[in-house]
Write a protein that holds these residues in place. Structure first.
Motif, PDB file in Angstrom:
ATOM      1  N   GLU A  24      -7.517   3.254   6.346  1.00  0.00           N
ATOM      2  CA  GLU A  24      -6.415   3.069   7.300  1.00  0.00           C
ATOM      3  C   GLU A  24      -5.748   4.394   7.647  1.00  0.00           C
ATOM      4  O   GLU A  24      -5.383   4.645   8.783  1.00  0.00           O
ATOM      5  CB  GLU A  24      -5.364   2.112   6.734  1.00  0.00           C
ATOM      6  CG  GLU A  24      -5.825   0.693   6.638  1.00  0.00           C
ATOM      7  CD  GLU A  24      -4.803  -0.196   5.956  1.00  0.00           C
ATOM      8  OE1 GLU A  24      -3.703   0.278   5.599  1.00  0.00           O
ATOM      9  OE2 GLU A  24      -5.101  -1.376   5.779  1.00  0.00           O
ATOM     10  N   LYS A  25      -5.555   5.244   6.665  1.00  0.00           N
ATOM     11  CA  LYS A  25      -4.927   6.556   6.856  1.00  0.00           C
ATOM     12  C   LYS A  25      -5.967   7.670   6.793  1.00  0.00           C
ATOM     13  O   LYS A  25      -5.633   8.827   6.614  1.00  0.00           O
ATOM     14  CB  LYS A  25      -3.873   6.797   5.777  1.00  0.00           C
ATOM     15  CG  LYS A  25      -2.799   5.762   5.722  1.00  0.00           C
ATOM     16  CD  LYS A  25      -1.660   6.180   6.579  1.00  0.00           C
ATOM     17  CE  LYS A  25      -0.532   5.184   6.387  1.00  0.00           C
ATOM     18  NZ  LYS A  25       0.344   5.100   7.463  1.00  0.00           N
ATOM     19  N   LYS A  58       0.835  -1.192   0.000  1.00  0.00           N
ATOM     20  CA  LYS A  58       0.000   0.000   0.000  1.00  0.00           C
ATOM     21  C   LYS A  58       0.873   1.246   0.000  1.00  0.00           C
ATOM     22  O   LYS A  58       1.830   1.342   0.744  1.00  0.00           O
ATOM     23  CB  LYS A  58      -0.908  -0.020   1.217  1.00  0.00           C
ATOM     24  CG  LYS A  58      -1.899  -1.159   1.168  1.00  0.00           C
ATOM     25  CD  LYS A  58      -2.744  -1.231   2.403  1.00  0.00           C
ATOM     26  CE  LYS A  58      -3.691  -2.408   2.290  1.00  0.00           C
ATOM     27  NZ  LYS A  58      -4.461  -2.587   3.509  1.00  0.00           N
ATOM     28  N   ASN A  59       0.508   2.177  -0.847  1.00  0.00           N
ATOM     29  CA  ASN A  59       1.230   3.435  -0.956  1.00  0.00           C
ATOM     30  C   ASN A  59       0.697   4.398   0.111  1.00  0.00           C
ATOM     31  O   ASN A  59      -0.435   4.867   0.012  1.00  0.00           O
ATOM     32  CB  ASN A  59       1.046   4.027  -2.348  1.00  0.00           C
ATOM     33  CG  ASN A  59       1.853   5.268  -2.569  1.00  0.00           C
ATOM     34  OD1 ASN A  59       2.327   5.897  -1.632  1.00  0.00           O
ATOM     35  ND2 ASN A  59       2.015   5.647  -3.823  1.00  0.00           N
ATOM     36  N   PRO A  60       1.497   4.706   1.130  1.00  0.00           N
ATOM     37  CA  PRO A  60       1.005   5.554   2.226  1.00  0.00           C
ATOM     38  C   PRO A  60       0.766   7.008   1.826  1.00  0.00           C
ATOM     39  O   PRO A  60       0.080   7.733   2.532  1.00  0.00           O
ATOM     40  CB  PRO A  60       2.108   5.447   3.273  1.00  0.00           C
ATOM     41  CG  PRO A  60       3.334   5.097   2.508  1.00  0.00           C
ATOM     42  CD  PRO A  60       2.870   4.284   1.331  1.00  0.00           C
ATOM     43  N   SER A  61       1.298   7.433   0.703  1.00  0.00           N
ATOM     44  CA  SER A  61       1.116   8.832   0.307  1.00  0.00           C
ATOM     45  C   SER A  61      -0.218   9.082  -0.399  1.00  0.00           C
ATOM     46  O   SER A  61      -0.618  10.227  -0.571  1.00  0.00           O
ATOM     47  CB  SER A  61       2.272   9.288  -0.582  1.00  0.00           C
ATOM     48  OG  SER A  61       2.234   8.604  -1.807  1.00  0.00           O
ATOM     49  N   LYS A 119      -4.087   9.286  -0.521  1.00  0.00           N
ATOM     50  CA  LYS A 119      -5.238   9.444   0.365  1.00  0.00           C
ATOM     51  C   LYS A 119      -6.493   9.427  -0.500  1.00  0.00           C
ATOM     52  O   LYS A 119      -6.646  10.258  -1.398  1.00  0.00           O
ATOM     53  CB  LYS A 119      -5.125  10.738   1.155  1.00  0.00           C
ATOM     54  CG  LYS A 119      -3.992  10.687   2.165  1.00  0.00           C
ATOM     55  CD  LYS A 119      -4.006  11.903   3.055  1.00  0.00           C
ATOM     56  CE  LYS A 119      -3.027  11.781   4.193  1.00  0.00           C
ATOM     57  NZ  LYS A 119      -1.674  11.725   3.882  1.00  0.00           N
TER      58      LYS A 119
END
Length: 146
Positions: free
Chosen positions: A70-71, A20-23, A25
């Motif tokens: 998640e974020k 998963k790419n955390p950047s 959104k």
């Protein structure tokens, strides 16, 4: 020994490609998935937005997107008469790439098993068909708006 090493390399490449790419959104407007960056670039059509910090805080209308929260997840509302952005279902996208309509799609490492989900076409940056869990699967990278 070579077979073991080769098997390990294949498994690790599959695992890395699905991270998963955390950047990224995600945002949802009119029950269609986009990204916060995409909507930030179109401020003139956005009436309001509401950010939910985690899946537990999502309203009932967004519960089906809890795997994206998640974020955090943003709900966007358009100004009246605006928001006519191109949209496509993941099933239609699979069909365009010669894949069965019900094959899950992976967007920036997030697996979308429900291919009736629609996305805004503007989030599509690049696409690639790869083997994932023994099946040909469509992988999407989102467009960069920064």
């Amino acid at each position: 020994m070579k077979k073991i090493l080769y098997s390990f390399l294949i498994l690790s490449s599959v695992a890395l490609s699905a991270q998963k790419n955390p950047s990224v959104k995600f945002a949802v407007a009119n029950d269609i998935v986009g990204t916060t960056d995409m909507f930030s670039a179109r401020k003139s059509i956005v009436q309001s937005s509401n950010v939910y910090k985690n899946a537990a805080g999502l309203p009932q209308s967004l519960k089906k997107y809890s795997f994206l929260a998640e974020k955090g997840l943003t709900e966007v509302k358009f100004k009246n008469g605006l928001g006519g952005l191109d949209r496509i279902s993941l099933a239609q996208l699979n069909e365009q790439y010669g894949l069965p309509e019900n094959t899950a799609v992976v967007i920036e490492g997030y697996e979308f098993p429900d291919t009736s989900v629609k996305i805004y076409g503007d989030i599509i940056g690049s696409t690639e068909v790869k083997d994932y869990n023994g099946k040909k699967t469509l992988f999407l990278k989102v467009a960069n708006y920064k």
